[in-house]
Design a protein around this motif. Sequence first.
Motif, PDB file in Angstrom:
ATOM      1  N   UNK A 271       0.978  -0.535  -0.522  1.00 36.11           N
ATOM      2  CA  UNK A 271      -0.044  -0.312  -0.094  1.00 36.11           C
ATOM      3  C   UNK A 271       0.456   1.029   0.278  1.00 36.11           C
ATOM      4  N   UNK A 272       2.366   1.074   0.296  1.00 35.46           N
ATOM      5  CA  UNK A 272       2.685   2.154   0.640  1.00 35.46           C
ATOM      6  C   UNK A 272       4.219   2.849  -0.137  1.00 35.46           C
ATOM      7  N   UNK A 273       4.001   1.923  -1.710  1.00 32.64           N
ATOM      8  CA  UNK A 273       4.542   2.796  -2.970  1.00 32.64           C
ATOM      9  C   UNK A 273       4.335   4.179  -3.118  1.00 32.64           C
ATOM     10  N   UNK A 274       5.527   5.198  -3.921  1.00 38.91           N
ATOM     11  CA  UNK A 274       6.785   4.590  -3.992  1.00 38.91           C
ATOM     12  C   UNK A 274       7.764   4.579  -3.000  1.00 38.91           C
ATOM     13  N   UNK A 275       8.830   3.847  -3.270  1.00 40.82           N
ATOM     14  CA  UNK A 275      10.141   3.383  -1.682  1.00 40.82           C
ATOM     15  C   UNK A 275      11.393   4.338  -1.523  1.00 40.82           C
ATOM     16  N   UNK A 276      11.610   4.419  -0.479  1.00 41.95           N
ATOM     17  CA  UNK A 276      12.574   5.436  -0.587  1.00 41.95           C
ATOM     18  C   UNK A 276      12.357   6.280   0.195  1.00 41.95           C
ATOM     19  N   UNK A 277      13.238   7.151   1.094  1.00 43.88           N
ATOM     20  CA  UNK A 277      12.961   8.298   1.379  1.00 43.88           C
ATOM     21  C   UNK A 277      12.425   9.502   0.078  1.00 43.88           C
ATOM     22  N   UNK A 278      13.469   9.111  -0.336  1.00 47.46           N
ATOM     23  CA  UNK A 278      12.642  10.154  -2.153  1.00 47.46           C
ATOM     24  C   UNK A 278      11.649   9.593  -3.380  1.00 47.46           C
ATOM     25  N   UNK A 279      11.334   8.406  -2.603  1.00 44.18           N
ATOM     26  CA  UNK A 279      10.152   7.519  -3.846  1.00 44.18           C
ATOM     27  C   UNK A 279      10.806   7.370  -5.607  1.00 44.18           C
ATOM     28  N   UNK A 280      12.266   6.844  -5.207  1.00 45.72           N
ATOM     29  CA  UNK A 280      12.675   6.863  -6.216  1.00 45.72           C
ATOM     30  C   UNK A 280      12.473   5.140  -6.747  1.00 45.72           C
ATOM     31  N   UNK A 281      12.324   4.696  -5.828  1.00 41.33           N
ATOM     32  CA  UNK A 281      11.371   3.094  -6.702  1.00 41.33           C
ATOM     33  C   UNK A 281       9.835   2.703  -6.767  1.00 41.33           C
ATOM     34  N   UNK A 282       9.154   2.643  -7.820  1.00 40.70           N
ATOM     35  CA  UNK A 282       8.296   2.636  -7.586  1.00 40.70           C
ATOM     36  C   UNK A 282       7.392   1.668  -7.739  1.00 40.70           C
ATOM     37  N   UNK A 283       8.397  -0.250  -7.625  1.00 36.20           N
ATOM     38  CA  UNK A 283       7.610  -1.241  -7.661  1.00 36.20           C
ATOM     39  C   UNK A 283       8.947  -1.758  -6.412  1.00 36.20           C
ATOM     40  N   UNK A 284       7.878  -2.862  -5.654  1.00 30.20           N
ATOM     41  CA  UNK A 284       8.827  -3.801  -4.745  1.00 30.20           C
ATOM     42  C   UNK A 284       9.926  -4.690  -5.561  1.00 30.20           C
ATOM     43  N   UNK A 285       9.426  -5.092  -6.626  1.00 28.79           N
ATOM     44  CA  UNK A 285      10.762  -5.727  -7.234  1.00 28.79           C
ATOM     45  C   UNK A 285      12.070  -5.116  -7.010  1.00 28.79           C
ATOM     46  N   UNK A 286      11.710  -3.904  -7.676  1.00 27.99           N
ATOM     47  CA  UNK A 286      12.737  -3.078  -7.888  1.00 27.99           C
ATOM     48  C   UNK A 286      13.866  -1.675  -6.866  1.00 27.99           C
ATOM     49  N   UNK A 287      13.074  -2.626  -5.263  1.00 32.84           N
ATOM     50  CA  UNK A 287      13.818  -2.774  -4.394  1.00 32.84           C
ATOM     51  C   UNK A 287      14.429  -3.882  -3.785  1.00 32.84           C
ATOM     52  N   UNK A 288      14.133  -4.865  -4.169  1.00 29.34           N
ATOM     53  CA  UNK A 288      14.998  -5.923  -4.048  1.00 29.34           C
ATOM     54  C   UNK A 288      16.143  -6.034  -4.728  1.00 29.34           C
ATOM     55  N   UNK A 289      15.427  -5.387  -5.914  1.00 28.86           N
ATOM     56  CA  UNK A 289      16.325  -5.496  -7.021  1.00 28.86           C
ATOM     57  C   UNK A 289      18.049  -4.804  -6.802  1.00 28.86           C
ATOM     58  N   UNK A 290      18.338  -3.220  -6.025  1.00 29.18           N
ATOM     59  CA  UNK A 290      19.055  -2.486  -5.278  1.00 29.18           C
ATOM     60  C   UNK A 290      19.631  -3.096  -5.027  1.00 29.18           C
ATOM     61  N   UNK A 291      18.934  -3.739  -3.392  1.00 34.51           N
ATOM     62  CA  UNK A 291      19.702  -4.562  -3.090  1.00 34.51           C
ATOM     63  C   UNK A 291      20.619  -5.973  -2.960  1.00 34.51           C
ATOM     64  N   UNK A 292      20.154  -6.305  -3.826  1.00 31.94           N
ATOM     65  CA  UNK A 292      20.328  -7.398  -4.666  1.00 31.94           C
ATOM     66  C   UNK A 292      21.775  -6.967  -5.698  1.00 31.94           C
TER      67      UNK A 292
END
Length: 354
Positions: A271-292
Amino acid sequence: MKKTAVIIGLLVLVWACKKGEESLPELFTGFVKPSNFPEPVYNFARNTITKDGFELGKRLFFEPRLSRNNTIACGSCHIQSSAFTHHSHDVSHGIDDRLGIRNPMPIMNMAWQQEFFWDGGVFDLDLTAVNAITNPVEMDETVPNVLKKLRAHPDYPALFKKAFGTAEITDARFFKALSQYMLMAVSSNSKYDHVMRKEEGYSFTDQEQKGYLFFQKNCSSCHSEPLFTDRSYRNNGLSPNRAHDTGRDSVTLNAADRYKFKVPSLRNLSYTAPYMHDGRFLTLNRVVEHYRDGMVDSPTLDPIFRRADGSLGISMTDEEKNNLISFLKTLDDRDFVTNKLLAEPEIGSGFVMN
């Protein structure tokens, strides 16, 4: 017969309205600590939550008079259906459609937090509203002016009297009422919670269980259960944004805190997209890819992201990634984002001309 039917219809309508009025108080049961949660850190002794205090706080949370031109309320950027964050925008949109530099953090489980905002610049829940009210790109108002408007309003003196015993409207009462509403925004009814409480009929699927085990091994040191944040500040390898927001060091003035931001809760990610402090990632998949494999190195990067071979991030296969995302979705709490107790009160359009 026709006249009798009309009268009966009116009586049924009146009964239904009264029934609805009578059922509203039943929604409020006071603050209840979930059985799988730790003890709250908020000091309830100085601000006991009452039904009238909560109702006043809810009215104030959705009150546009808190802004300079009476158009922006707390609820404008903290929307219940988005777990009380701002959907469809990377950063907050405030008064006169001005843009902030950060994505509003969700309002949930506030009783377990000691510091607030991405940089931890406020250490008392009762004072968090000051930032929004006085910020020139959010509400662009002053607290004295807000209190003046509330005192002149036909409803608020009586509401403050119900909540606090007298009609006096002070800054302390104003902030305490807002806190009472925010403290009741408890999210603890996700599938994860049901499983952890060993409630009948709930269990993880095989994929969710594998994702949970991966999470415990690779993510839980920062996103500790059951709040899914350790409430610390960390540099998670994001490249500086256009606003060059340096995070925690803007508060501490300590170079060791440069590019560190508060570890957010992972609850209600759907429910809380977009993600990170500046909302740079639109999807949860993209968030996980950042950490990978998407991290940027810097002197303050959290050591947990440095692998033995010198590379950065969290090692995971595609299967492990899918398992992890499956588990993270068990943290969604549909009851929370649809809870009628927290819903905006129906008192008109909310737009005020003067």
